[in-house]
Design an enzyme around this catalytic site. Structure first.
Site, PDB file in Angstrom:
ATOM      1  N   ASP A 178       0.788  -1.327   0.115  1.00 47.88           N
ATOM      2  CA  ASP A 178      -0.059   0.167  -0.197  1.00 47.88           C
ATOM      3  C   ASP A 178       0.657   0.771  -0.221  1.00 47.88           C
ATOM      4  O   ASP A 178       2.258   0.843   0.432  1.00 47.88           O
ATOM      5  CB  ASP A 178      -0.873   0.139   1.468  1.00 47.88           C
ATOM      6  N   ASP A 184      -0.203   5.269   0.825  1.00 50.32           N
ATOM      7  CA  ASP A 184      -0.463   5.886   1.917  1.00 50.32           C
ATOM      8  C   ASP A 184      -0.142   5.592   3.151  1.00 50.32           C
ATOM      9  O   ASP A 184      -1.248   4.288   3.511  1.00 50.32           O
ATOM     10  CB  ASP A 184      -2.019   6.644   1.548  1.00 50.32           C
ATOM     11  N   ASP A 194      -1.255  -0.136   5.745  1.00 52.86           N
ATOM     12  CA  ASP A 194      -1.378  -0.024   7.370  1.00 52.86           C
ATOM     13  C   ASP A 194      -2.975  -0.606   7.825  1.00 52.86           C
ATOM     14  O   ASP A 194      -3.232   0.347   8.977  1.00 52.86           O
ATOM     15  CB  ASP A 194      -1.325   1.632   7.329  1.00 52.86           C
TER      16      ASP A 194
END
Length: 260
Positions: A13, A15, A209
């Site tokens: 991922d 961001d 995250d």
């Protein structure tokens, strides 16, 4: 414990994992250098549909990280691939930004404001009563409703913004039709990523995250999931979910450290 040395591929991922706002997160350069020096294949995945791989490449370059654009894969690209597989040469009424339009165009999908086969919704600031009305009427007339991803909100420098699922919601409510969402945690996007890397799910890790997109996407795609605490998830919020990542780290720099 995951044997990181034996893993051949990494889906990551962006961001909250690679950057936050306009700054790289600690350990990212070391992580990328470790992957390159150890011949690991890697792909940066993002549910955001507004930017093209070239724009993502340029964004990271401004932060001091030089990565070829072939290492980026977006939910817009996954959506375009899905439509091309389902109905080659189809047309769509599109609500989104240039990254989505470009991805659809590259797969031969034409825009159509009159009688589209699909209504495709992605993130955009150009969202108003007129676009909702047109999308609603096209779906009522038989167009199939597609969302690029299931994110309700997305980050910005000024705070959270409504994301794809929030923009799709009024169309679902007014038509009674449910959208099909292509991006994470849909395993479709993950399997495409693995195919692009040329690795088997058992040879790869998903790094993210978020428990509700990244970790579950990895689990459902047969990959080992690595959760990093550099984004939106804390050790306390992990307990809210009935599943667990294989590994919890402070940031991606720990992957390079543990991988030797």
């Amino acid at each position: 414990m995951i044997n990181l040395k034996e893993k051949k591929g990494f889906l990551c991922d962006m961001d909250g994992v690679i950057y936050h706002g306009e700054r790289l997160l600690p350990g990212v350069k070391e992580f990328v250098e470790w992957m390159v020096s150890n011949d690991k294949k890697f792909l940066f995945l993002t549910n955001a549909s507004s930017r093209s791989p070239k724009e993502l490449q340029m964004r990271l370059a401004r932060m001091g990280l030089d990565i070829d654009e072939s290492h980026f894969y977006t939910s817009a690209m996954a959506t375009a691939q899905f439509l091309n597989t389902q109905s080659p040469g189809c047309s769509a009424y599109v609500v989104g930004d240039p990254g989505l339009y470009n991805a659809l165009y590259e797969k031969g999908i034409t825009t159509n404001d009159v009688n589209p086969d699909y209504v495709v919704i992605g993130e955009t600031v150009n969202y108003n009563f007129d676009t909702i009305t047109k999308a609603m009427r096209h779906v009522m007339n038989g167009a199939r409703l597609i969302g690029t991803n299931t994110d309700l909100t997305g980050p910005s420098d000024t705070g959270l913004l409504p994301a794809c699922r929030a923009l799709v919601a009024p169309i679902e409510a007014t038509t009674g039709k449910k959208a099909y969402f292509v991006g994470k945690p849909n395993p479709l996007m993950m399997r495409t990523g693995l195919h692009l890397l040329g690795v088997h799910s058992g040879e790869a890790c998903m790094v993210g995250d978020r428990m509700d997109t990244d970790v579950i996407a990895g689990i459902e795609s047969g990959m080992d999931s690595i959760l990093v605490l550099s984004g939106v998830t804390s050790r306390e919020t992990i307990e809210q979910y009935p599943y667990r990542p294989r590994l919890i780290l402070d940031g991606v720099g720990d992957i390079a450290r543990l991988g030797g």
